[in-house]
Design an enzyme around this catalytic site. Sequence first.
Site, mmCIF file in Angstrom:
data_model
loop_
_atom_site.group_PDB
_atom_site.id
_atom_site.type_symbol
_atom_site.label_atom_id
_atom_site.label_comp_id
_atom_site.label_asym_id
_atom_site.label_seq_id
_atom_site.Cartn_x
_atom_site.Cartn_y
_atom_site.Cartn_z
ATOM 1 N N THR A 152 -22.372 -8.766 14.509
ATOM 2 C CA THR A 152 -22.572 -10.122 13.997
ATOM 3 C C THR A 152 -23.625 -10.072 12.899
ATOM 4 O OG1 THR A 152 -22.047 -11.029 16.173
ATOM 5 C CG2 THR A 152 -23.176 -12.485 14.620
ATOM 6 N N PHE A 210 -15.689 -11.001 19.869
ATOM 7 C CA PHE A 210 -15.833 -12.275 20.575
ATOM 8 C C PHE A 210 -15.944 -12.016 22.083
ATOM 9 C CE2 PHE A 210 -13.251 -13.130 16.761
ATOM 10 C CZ PHE A 210 -14.094 -14.022 16.109
ATOM 11 N N LEU A 211 -16.716 -10.995 22.453
ATOM 12 C CA LEU A 211 -16.783 -10.597 23.856
ATOM 13 C C LEU A 211 -17.673 -11.536 24.665
ATOM 14 C CD1 LEU A 211 -17.176 -6.714 23.635
ATOM 15 C CD2 LEU A 211 -15.123 -8.124 23.462
ATOM 16 N N ARG A 212 -17.216 -11.819 25.871
ATOM 17 C CA ARG A 212 -18.026 -12.543 26.842
ATOM 18 C C ARG A 212 -18.505 -11.537 27.875
ATOM 19 N NH1 ARG A 212 -13.720 -16.219 29.333
ATOM 20 N NH2 ARG A 212 -12.567 -14.271 28.996
ATOM 21 N N GLU A 213 -19.817 -11.479 28.076
ATOM 22 C CA GLU A 213 -20.318 -10.561 29.094
ATOM 23 C C GLU A 213 -19.741 -10.958 30.448
ATOM 24 O OE1 GLU A 213 -24.361 -9.337 29.125
ATOM 25 O OE2 GLU A 213 -24.640 -9.726 26.987
ATOM 26 N N ASN A 243 -20.274 -19.403 17.783
ATOM 27 C CA ASN A 243 -21.458 -19.431 18.640
ATOM 28 C C ASN A 243 -22.283 -20.695 18.425
ATOM 29 O OD1 ASN A 243 -20.889 -17.102 19.981
ATOM 30 N ND2 ASN A 243 -22.386 -15.827 18.936
ATOM 31 N N PHE A 256 -18.029 -25.317 29.046
ATOM 32 C CA PHE A 256 -19.378 -25.390 28.459
ATOM 33 C C PHE A 256 -19.985 -26.781 28.577
ATOM 34 C CE2 PHE A 256 -17.863 -21.444 26.812
ATOM 35 C CZ PHE A 256 -18.987 -20.664 26.605
ATOM 36 N N CYS A 266 -26.981 -13.122 22.316
ATOM 37 C CA CYS A 266 -26.120 -13.602 21.221
ATOM 38 C C CYS A 266 -26.452 -15.018 20.771
ATOM 39 C CB CYS A 266 -24.655 -13.512 21.638
ATOM 40 S SG CYS A 266 -24.033 -11.823 21.752
#
Length: 446
Positions: free
Chosen positions: A129, A160-163, A219, A260, A271
């Site tokens: 990023t 576009f990874l989500r932990e 984001n 969200f 992030c």
Amino acid sequence: MPLKLTVIGLGYLGATHAAAMAELGFDVLGLDIDQTKTDLLATGRTPMFEPGLEDLLARHVAGIEGSSGRLRFTASWEEVAEFGDVHFVCVNTPQKHGEYACDMSYVDSAVSMLAPHLRRPTLVVGKSTVPVGSAARLASMLRELAPAGDEVQLAWNPEFLREGFAVDDTLHPDRIVVGVDDERAEALLREVYAKPVSEGTPFVVADYPTAELVKTAANAFLATKISFINAMAEVCEAAGGDVATLAEAIGHDDRIGRKFLRAGIGFGGGCLPKDIRAFMARAGELGADQALTFLREVDSVNMRRRTHMVELAREALGGGFLGRRIAVLGATFKPDSDDVRDSPALNVAGQIQLQGGQVTVYDPKGIDNARRLFPTLGYAPTALDAVRGADAVLHLTEWQEFRELDPAALAEVAGQRHILDGRNTLDPAVWRKAGWTYRAMGRPTA
């Protein structure tokens, strides 16, 4: 001949990307300047917790019995350059110390180290990023430093990874965005991602600036949505409303959606906080700072939530923390991760300790990382041990384990039965039935 891929930078993003590319059938060579990290990965283990990643590594790392052998690691830039047709740059872009701006030194270093060894046509793909405008600058750097000159192309392919879901997000992404300035670069990336595209993943082709902006814009939007519902929680506190019911009601509107919209102590991690700040800084450099002034309030609302949780805890204890014992359930910034970077849970725990509280933290996966960051906090091996003798219990990371706790069993060992739900995921009726005083953010009457 099948494409050969390299991955430069084997942190959270790079290790996942390397393993996933091997899973897609490519021969992959990974490089990191940290020999300890590559040695660990070569055994099929990871320096971070990510569900499914070690299983994926075990299937492909060379030298592990039964693996495909498609994934290897090296410390040699020359070997990487000779091996790869496509080089993915996955190094970190942290926030500069004392500034909002993004620190590009790791990306610049990776490109400057790789470029002098690129002697044939190849594609370098940035996944980090970065501030908008970086790709064009790096493309010029590659042309200047690489012996192959104009035969070395650059593309930008934001992650576009989500932990907690990184493996699935890489193998089955909800979209693939590529910033290119040449049809050959696009063709190579279509070949890399042929399998997910064949399964229906949209493949969005853009110019460099748009591709760079996609990640920061996404984001910024998510951060805004989180801070919006937390701002509504502040209003609910003042008006006696219930933010959980409010969120449910507005979430049924498909223009808004339900994701969200859970009010709580706000977002953290490596992030969202640093990305929205870097976005503001870059907009200022471009002369478009007024377009993003709203992000300052998004950031402010988010940080206010942590202080508000401290205030609620102080109120529950009758006005002070000195000599009081507080159990904190959660150390990571989100569940299914061991990441404690900018963790709201640890920030709250640290604030309470500084005000005289005796804080004991329990987390299913984040204890070791938390202890390195906050060595003076107390840590417990189980939730029951953390709660033992506590005057208040703070639920600050929404692990499934915490939703399945037995409030009656905890009540037997707690000093006082005060539970403060900083994530709005516990059932107030269940906890009250076990004799607890329940308090959640934005739900003064729940």
